[in-house]
Write an enzyme that holds these catalytic residues in place. Sequence first.
Site, PDB file in Angstrom:
ATOM      1  N   ASN A 141       0.786  -1.230   0.000  1.00 31.42           N
ATOM      2  CA  ASN A 141       0.000   0.000   0.000  1.00 31.42           C
ATOM      3  C   ASN A 141       0.822   1.285   0.000  1.00 31.42           C
ATOM      4  O   ASN A 141       0.368   2.321  -0.469  1.00 31.42           O
ATOM      5  CB  ASN A 141      -1.018   0.002   1.151  1.00 31.42           C
ATOM      6  CG  ASN A 141      -0.379  -0.212   2.511  1.00 31.42           C
ATOM      7  OD1 ASN A 141       0.780  -0.604   2.619  1.00 31.42           O
ATOM      8  ND2 ASN A 141      -1.140   0.039   3.555  1.00 31.42           N
ATOM      9  N   LYS A 164      13.062  -6.626   0.474  1.00 29.77           N
ATOM     10  CA  LYS A 164      12.081  -7.525  -0.159  1.00 29.77           C
ATOM     11  C   LYS A 164      10.749  -6.780  -0.243  1.00 29.77           C
ATOM     12  O   LYS A 164      10.037  -6.632   0.745  1.00 29.77           O
ATOM     13  CB  LYS A 164      11.922  -8.795   0.678  1.00 29.77           C
ATOM     14  CG  LYS A 164      10.733  -9.691   0.280  1.00 29.77           C
ATOM     15  CD  LYS A 164      10.906 -10.297  -1.088  1.00 29.77           C
ATOM     16  CE  LYS A 164       9.804 -11.327  -1.385  1.00 29.77           C
ATOM     17  NZ  LYS A 164       8.458 -10.695  -1.545  1.00 29.77           N
ATOM     18  N   GLU A 237       5.092  -4.040  12.019  1.00 32.10           N
ATOM     19  CA  GLU A 237       3.950  -3.129  11.867  1.00 32.10           C
ATOM     20  C   GLU A 237       2.846  -3.935  11.193  1.00 32.10           C
ATOM     21  O   GLU A 237       2.940  -4.261  10.010  1.00 32.10           O
ATOM     22  CB  GLU A 237       4.334  -1.921  11.012  1.00 32.10           C
ATOM     23  CG  GLU A 237       3.201  -0.956  10.746  1.00 32.10           C
ATOM     24  CD  GLU A 237       3.570   0.125   9.757  1.00 32.10           C
ATOM     25  OE1 GLU A 237       2.634   0.770   9.219  1.00 32.10           O
ATOM     26  OE2 GLU A 237       4.762   0.325   9.492  1.00 32.10           O
ATOM     27  N   CYS A 271      -3.357   0.434   7.374  1.00 35.87           N
ATOM     28  CA  CYS A 271      -3.488  -0.150   8.715  1.00 35.87           C
ATOM     29  C   CYS A 271      -4.035   0.879   9.694  1.00 35.87           C
ATOM     30  O   CYS A 271      -4.680   0.525  10.680  1.00 35.87           O
ATOM     31  CB  CYS A 271      -2.148  -0.703   9.198  1.00 35.87           C
ATOM     32  SG  CYS A 271      -0.825   0.502   9.330  1.00 35.87           S
ATOM     33  N   GLU A 364     -10.508  -6.799  10.240  1.00 37.87           N
ATOM     34  CA  GLU A 364      -9.955  -5.646   9.517  1.00 37.87           C
ATOM     35  C   GLU A 364     -10.303  -5.800   8.037  1.00 37.87           C
ATOM     36  O   GLU A 364      -9.808  -6.708   7.372  1.00 37.87           O
ATOM     37  CB  GLU A 364      -8.440  -5.584   9.690  1.00 37.87           C
ATOM     38  CG  GLU A 364      -7.813  -4.417   8.959  1.00 37.87           C
ATOM     39  CD  GLU A 364      -6.295  -4.391   9.063  1.00 37.87           C
ATOM     40  OE1 GLU A 364      -5.719  -3.291   9.008  1.00 37.87           O
ATOM     41  OE2 GLU A 364      -5.683  -5.473   9.192  1.00 37.87           O
ATOM     42  N   ARG A 424      -0.823   7.740  10.211  1.00 40.76           N
ATOM     43  CA  ARG A 424       0.609   7.608  10.433  1.00 40.76           C
ATOM     44  C   ARG A 424       1.247   8.985  10.281  1.00 40.76           C
ATOM     45  O   ARG A 424       0.910   9.750   9.396  1.00 40.76           O
ATOM     46  CB  ARG A 424       1.202   6.652   9.411  1.00 40.76           C
ATOM     47  CG  ARG A 424       2.662   6.314   9.651  1.00 40.76           C
ATOM     48  CD  ARG A 424       3.212   5.514   8.484  1.00 40.76           C
ATOM     49  NE  ARG A 424       4.575   5.076   8.746  1.00 40.76           N
ATOM     50  CZ  ARG A 424       4.896   3.893   9.246  1.00 40.76           C
ATOM     51  NH1 ARG A 424       3.932   3.026   9.510  1.00 40.76           N
ATOM     52  NH2 ARG A 424       6.140   3.555   9.467  1.00 40.76           N
TER      53      ARG A 424
END
Length: 461
Positions: A141, A164, A237, A271, A364, A424
């Site tokens: 995302n 990665k 996270e 998230c 979620e 965030r």
Amino acid sequence: MTVEKEKVVYSVAEEEAIGSFSLMSQEEVDQAINEASGAQKAWAETEVYKRADILHKWADRLLEQQEKIGTMIYKEVGKNKASAMKEVKRTADLIRYTAEEGCRIHGDMLRGDSFRGGSSNKIAMADREPLGVVLAISPFNYPVNLAASKIAPALISGNAVVFKPASQGALSGRLMIDALLETEIPEGIVQLVTGKGSEIGDFIVTHPEISMISFTGSTEVGQSISEKAKMIPVVLELGGKDPAIVLEDADLDLAADQIVSGAYSYSGQRCTAIKRVLVADAVADQLSEKVKQKVEGLTVGNPEDDAAVTPLIDDKAADFVQGLIDDALEKGATLVTGNKREGKLIHPTLIDDVTSDMDIAWEEPFGPVLPIIRITDEKDFVTLANESQYGLQASIFTADVQKAMEIGRKLHVGSVQLNAKTERGPDHFPFIGAKNSGLGAQGIRRSIESMTRDKLFVLNM
């Protein structure tokens, strides 16, 4: 049997092929990790200001290539064009701040006689040293920003990096790394590894030359990584089910505005998105109507058209969100607006009268659907919020700061926002997850600290 060497990546919206990435073997990954390990010692001995100069040049390259990288982001992960371009700019800002913060982190000096029975002739110098090779695993995302938030702190503190990226996000990540490799960064310090998680995932995580893992992604995968990592440090996270708690005295216009922005931007694929509303029953009707009006004003369409709500990352994600909607409605929830689907595109959906027996109260969704749960007993704000397996963030909307602090202290989350959406950043703020939302802390300084260890020198005078 033919062994695949490349994976083709398709755009989220139009299903057009936009590039491909290598499906690396374990042998190729092993070589990349060993190269990073071999180059790390000289990098750790490089002056911090020289490492910072390279990061600043990386930020310059990203801004020079903002159009190209931003275009790849919106095609590859379905983020609207404005947000994709903003991600590149935000990433450059993050890298610059990281470079400067790395130059400001110094060790401590401790006097022996400050502890009872100690001697003034004994002085300790606590320095910081890099861990070695940091494995950075990023999600789809935020394929550039969340990758750089791991890579930049690792590099400024003298670590090598094995990066990665998520499969859907690998092309954007590769462009970001290409920009870094255009600087004077020494060969081998940064390694991009791509491939099937089923073939190289466990191999990377358990490789003996990996010294630390920073992962952003699902709780299930994060827990698996934590178990396999054993003795090396991990920062995770993971998921969230962030509540917006709306008390009777809240500014409902402000709350509705922040809730809609927090829940539906990037189609809820964050998230930190607001994923449930816990509202005092006395004002629930008013809030529901205000949220409905704003939701119905959201633009829906393709990323290049700058629509607020765009197609989800894949069919599996869209099926999961639709399943949550269907389950809630079958169990008696009220559809306020939405519940329209066109392939991977799910129109913004608002559901009221959600109860604890509905999956959407706990799962979620990672999509553009928001449940409203009405609260009649004030203590249930905290009880329902804390019953979730997740504990990332929460928002509290009220005019009573003292009440907000009382509730906030009881919430098992990493961050509490007062009269604002969960989100965030700014990127130098600590970013923490409680319970199944994460392990360890991020935020630029915290990330640097997590990628270094104390080294103590004791002088006996």
